[in-house]
Write an enzyme that holds these catalytic residues in place. Structure first.
Site, PDB file in Angstrom:
ATOM      1  N   GLU A 160       0.838  -1.213   0.000  1.00  0.00           N
ATOM      2  CA  GLU A 160       0.000   0.000   0.000  1.00  0.00           C
ATOM      3  C   GLU A 160       0.869   1.257   0.000  1.00  0.00           C
ATOM      4  OE1 GLU A 160      -2.521   1.664  -0.266  1.00  0.00           O
ATOM      5  OE2 GLU A 160      -4.356   0.523   0.073  1.00  0.00           O
ATOM      6  N   ARG A 177      -8.300   2.336  13.280  1.00  0.00           N
ATOM      7  CA  ARG A 177      -6.904   2.572  12.941  1.00  0.00           C
ATOM      8  C   ARG A 177      -6.832   3.590  11.815  1.00  0.00           C
ATOM      9  NH1 ARG A 177      -5.032   0.501   8.118  1.00  0.00           N
ATOM     10  NH2 ARG A 177      -5.965  -1.393   7.250  1.00  0.00           N
ATOM     11  N   ASN A 214     -10.720   5.634   2.386  1.00  0.00           N
ATOM     12  CA  ASN A 214      -9.568   5.392   1.519  1.00  0.00           C
ATOM     13  C   ASN A 214      -9.325   6.602   0.650  1.00  0.00           C
ATOM     14  OD1 ASN A 214      -7.588   3.286   1.123  1.00  0.00           O
ATOM     15  ND2 ASN A 214      -9.279   1.826   1.231  1.00  0.00           N
ATOM     16  N   ASP A 261      -9.919   1.696  -3.686  1.00  0.00           N
ATOM     17  CA  ASP A 261      -8.883   1.684  -2.658  1.00  0.00           C
ATOM     18  C   ASP A 261      -8.158   3.025  -2.726  1.00  0.00           C
ATOM     19  OD1 ASP A 261      -6.812   0.935  -0.831  1.00  0.00           O
ATOM     20  OD2 ASP A 261      -7.116  -1.159  -1.360  1.00  0.00           O
TER      21      ASP A 261
END
Length: 304
Positions: free
Chosen positions: A21, A104, A155, A202
């Site tokens: 990522e 998170r 995202n 994403d």
């Protein structure tokens, strides 16, 4: 790496990360930094020399955003830390969402004004507990401002080259939202920018013309949208879980793509042995320059 074909992905680092990522191109180093969230690893790849270096982090790192002094601001599960690749040291912990232990940090970006935008998510990916935040500096150091909420998996985010539009995904909803960024940094005019029919949005970035490039989790492609939301032909990828792209190289026309093995069954992995690796291809429009965040006195001293 200008010999790469146009919009034909090639595996340039056979890494097979669990959850690759957050790629960012650092022009001063001619290098790409990215993370493996699940394995708590930071990677640096020099595409010309093919040199690859890895650092172990004290916890999962969701994003790395460059700071003007050569360090990075790292998004950790419970907050922000400074990471210095020259020493491998993590420092200056700043807590975010202390009252939401199930959340998170997830993804972030630096806008043309040097501000950071980042999102949080429910670590179990079930509850709409995530939010969008902005980081700026005042006379005392970091100021973290809450802007929007209700995201299960936030995202992106990404900002238009002009710095006036913020794009944010809510991945399970298959939706990319857009906001107007006002002169004071506040957000207005929330609207649906695009909905994905295949896969889940994403990480997203914009190129120099304002086109939005979106990794698609479970979609096997990089989706692209004009600034008006019109979908352009996607770039097919040889793996299912495509997480995010970054523009790099001397002319910013090499597109690096991070991918993931997480969530793929044995049958799929047998068909996609390079899932989780780093891919690259050439494109005909340069990406937007990677902006840097300037810290006031080098300290992180405020929480949210």
């Amino acid at each position: 790496m200008t010999s790469l074909p146009l919009h034909q992905p090639d595996c340039v680092l056979d890494l097979r990360a669990t959850l690759g990522e957050g790629p960012v191109w650092i022009s001063a180093e001619d290098a790409l930094y990215f993370v493996d969230i699940v394995e708590a690893k930071i990677h640096r790849f020099h595409p010309v020399t093919r040199e690859h270096r890895t650092w172990s982090a004290p916890d999962r790192v969701a994003f790395l955003l460059p700071v003007a002094d050569g360090t990075f601001l790292a998004g950790m599960p419970d907050g922000l830390r400074r990471f210095d690749p020259r020493t491998g040291h993590f420092s200056d912990h700043t807590t975010v969402e202390a009252t939401k232990p199930g959340n998170r940090l997830n993804d972030g970006c630096v806008d043309p004004h040097g501000r950071i935008w980042f999102g949080t998510m429910d670590d179990g990916e079930e509850l709409p507990a995530g939010s969008i935040y902005r980081i700026v500096h005042d006379g005392d150091g970091l100021q973290i401002t809450h802007h929007d909420e209700g995201y299960t998996v936030s995202n992106g985010p990404a900002v238009s080259p002009c710095g006036k539009i913020l794009y944010v995904c809510d991945s399970p909803e298959q939706t990319i939202y857009a906001f107007d960024i006002q002169s004071d940094g506040e957000l207005a005019n929330e609207r649906i920018f695009a909905r994905l029919q295949h896969g889940y949005p994403d990480g997203i970035v914009t190129d120099s013309e304002g086109t939005v490039w979106c990794g698609t989790w479970g979609g096997g492609r990089v989706a692209r949208f004009r600034p008006d939301g019109t979908e352009l032909p996607p770039v097919p990828m040889p793996v299912t879980n495509v997480t995010k792209v970054a523009f790099g190289g001397e002319d910013l026309k090499t597109v690096f793509v991070t991918t993931a093995r997480k969530g793929l069954d044995a049958e799929t992995l047998a068909k996609e042995p390079q899932a989780g690796s780093l891919f690259a291809f050439r494109t005909d429009v340069a990406g937007a320059s990677q902006h840097v965040f300037r810290l006031n006195g080098g300290k992180l001293n405020k929480g949210a």
